[in-house]
Design a protein around this motif. Structure first.
Motif, short mmCIF file in Angstrom:
data_model
loop_
_atom_site.label_atom_id
_atom_site.label_comp_id
_atom_site.label_asym_id
_atom_site.label_seq_id
_atom_site.Cartn_x
_atom_site.Cartn_y
_atom_site.Cartn_z
N LEU A 78 -7.20 -8.77 0.53
CA LEU A 78 -6.27 -9.36 1.50
C LEU A 78 -7.04 -10.03 2.64
N ARG A 79 -8.16 -9.44 3.06
CA ARG A 79 -9.00 -10.07 4.09
C ARG A 79 -9.57 -11.39 3.57
N LEU A 80 -10.01 -11.40 2.31
CA LEU A 80 -10.54 -12.64 1.73
C LEU A 80 -9.46 -13.72 1.65
N ILE A 81 -8.27 -13.33 1.29
CA ILE A 81 -7.15 -14.29 1.22
C ILE A 81 -6.87 -14.85 2.61
N LYS A 82 -6.89 -13.99 3.61
CA LYS A 82 -6.60 -14.43 4.98
C LYS A 82 -7.61 -15.46 5.47
N GLN A 83 -8.82 -15.42 4.94
CA GLN A 83 -9.83 -16.40 5.33
C GLN A 83 -9.41 -17.82 4.93
N HIS A 84 -8.54 -17.94 3.95
CA HIS A 84 -8.07 -19.25 3.47
C HIS A 84 -6.63 -19.54 3.90
N ALA A 85 -6.11 -18.70 4.78
CA ALA A 85 -4.70 -18.81 5.17
C ALA A 85 -4.36 -20.17 5.76
N ALA A 86 -5.17 -20.66 6.65
CA ALA A 86 -4.87 -21.94 7.31
C ALA A 86 -4.91 -23.10 6.32
N ALA A 87 -5.93 -23.15 5.49
CA ALA A 87 -6.07 -24.26 4.54
C ALA A 87 -4.96 -24.28 3.50
N TYR A 88 -4.51 -23.11 3.11
CA TYR A 88 -3.50 -23.02 2.05
C TYR A 88 -2.09 -22.77 2.59
N ASN A 89 -1.95 -22.70 3.90
CA ASN A 89 -0.65 -22.43 4.54
C ASN A 89 -0.07 -21.10 4.05
N LEU A 90 -0.88 -20.06 4.16
CA LEU A 90 -0.52 -18.73 3.67
C LEU A 90 -0.23 -17.78 4.82
N ARG A 91 0.61 -16.82 4.54
CA ARG A 91 0.80 -15.67 5.41
C ARG A 91 0.73 -14.43 4.55
N VAL A 92 -0.10 -13.50 4.95
CA VAL A 92 -0.31 -12.27 4.20
C VAL A 92 0.42 -11.13 4.89
N ASP B 276 0.88 -1.17 0.00
CA ASP B 276 0.00 0.00 0.00
C ASP B 276 0.92 1.22 0.00
N THR B 277 1.04 1.85 -1.15
CA THR B 277 1.97 2.98 -1.30
C THR B 277 1.45 4.26 -0.67
N LYS B 278 0.19 4.27 -0.28
CA LYS B 278 -0.46 5.43 0.32
C LYS B 278 -0.73 6.54 -0.69
N VAL B 279 -0.67 6.23 -1.99
CA VAL B 279 -1.01 7.24 -3.00
C VAL B 279 -2.13 6.77 -3.93
N GLU B 280 -2.66 5.61 -3.66
CA GLU B 280 -3.76 5.11 -4.47
C GLU B 280 -5.06 5.79 -4.03
N THR B 281 -6.07 5.68 -4.87
CA THR B 281 -7.38 6.21 -4.50
C THR B 281 -7.95 5.39 -3.35
N ARG B 282 -8.87 5.98 -2.62
CA ARG B 282 -9.52 5.26 -1.51
C ARG B 282 -10.19 3.98 -2.02
N LYS B 283 -10.81 4.06 -3.20
CA LYS B 283 -11.49 2.89 -3.77
C LYS B 283 -10.48 1.76 -4.03
N MET B 284 -9.32 2.10 -4.57
CA MET B 284 -8.30 1.08 -4.85
C MET B 284 -7.74 0.50 -3.56
N THR B 285 -7.49 1.35 -2.58
CA THR B 285 -6.97 0.87 -1.29
C THR B 285 -7.99 -0.05 -0.62
N ASN B 286 -9.26 0.33 -0.64
CA ASN B 286 -10.30 -0.52 -0.06
C ASN B 286 -10.40 -1.86 -0.78
N TYR B 287 -10.23 -1.83 -2.11
CA TYR B 287 -10.24 -3.06 -2.91
C TYR B 287 -9.09 -3.98 -2.48
N LEU B 288 -7.91 -3.40 -2.32
CA LEU B 288 -6.74 -4.17 -1.88
C LEU B 288 -6.99 -4.78 -0.51
N LEU B 289 -7.44 -3.98 0.44
CA LEU B 289 -7.65 -4.45 1.80
C LEU B 289 -8.74 -5.53 1.86
N LYS B 290 -9.80 -5.35 1.08
CA LYS B 290 -10.87 -6.35 1.02
C LYS B 290 -10.33 -7.69 0.51
#
Length: 177
Positions: A49-63, A33-47
């Motif tokens: 990453l939250r979705l990916i984290k929901q599968h972190a245990a099953a896929y052995n992921l760290r975000v 997050d470079t802190k220069v993206e639009t709010r919409k783009m930042t919210n899209y990124l954060l959303k």
């Protein structure tokens, strides 16, 4: 970006094909997050990453979400220090290095340190593989950089200029726009 998202989708598909009990390696997803993206783009990124984290245990992921520190930020440098705002193809493109690469390097150092502690038998030539969403078709400058870092081990591999223990992988290298 779209290329990194494609790489992530390919990694997910590859992991999905491995039986869950056989998934032994941790897959680190590092996003910036470079802190220069639009709010919409930042919210899209954060959303996402939250979705990916929901599968972190099953896929052995760290975000990991990285951000530039204040002194490396766009606004500190442009407004505070009066640096020239980057504009392609200007040679003053300092932003990628300061706002993405350096913060990511800090996370990579931590990942490598942890990897060494977990894997006492580092008989492989590389401690980690870094999958990058870079394509030859993006620009002449990007193509030159990818070619400069090419390894002799195959068309999709490259050398990491900062970390010799990491092998670069360019799974979308030949994908056209």
């Amino acid at each position: 970006g779209k290329d990194s998202s494609l790489v992530l989708a390919l990694v997910f598909e590859a992991i999905r094909r491995i039986p869950q009990k056989a998934r032994q390696k941790v897959v680190h997803i590092v996003s910036s997050d470079t802190k220069v993206e639009t709010r919409k783009m930042t919210n899209y990124l954060l959303k996402n990453l939250r979705l990916i984290k929901q599968h972190a245990a099953a896929y052995n992921l760290r975000v990991h979400l990285v951000q530039p520190n204040v002194k490396q930020s766009f606004f500190y440098n442009v407004i505070g220090k009066g640096m020239v705002a980057p504009k392609p193809p200007s040679p003053f493109q300092w932003c990628t290095e300061r706002m993405k690469i350096l913060p990511m390097d800090h996370v990579v150092i931590d990942i490598l340190r942890e990897q060494r502690q977990l894997d006492c038998d580092l008989t492989n030539a590389h401690d980690a593989y870094m999958f990058v969403g870079s394509r030859l078709d993006e620009s002449a400058r990007r193509a030159a950089n990818i070619k400069k870092l090419a390894s002799d081990e195959g068309e999709l591999f490259g050398i990491n200029p900062t970390f010799k223990e990491i092998k670069m992988v360019y799974p979308v290298k030949f994908v056209a726009t």
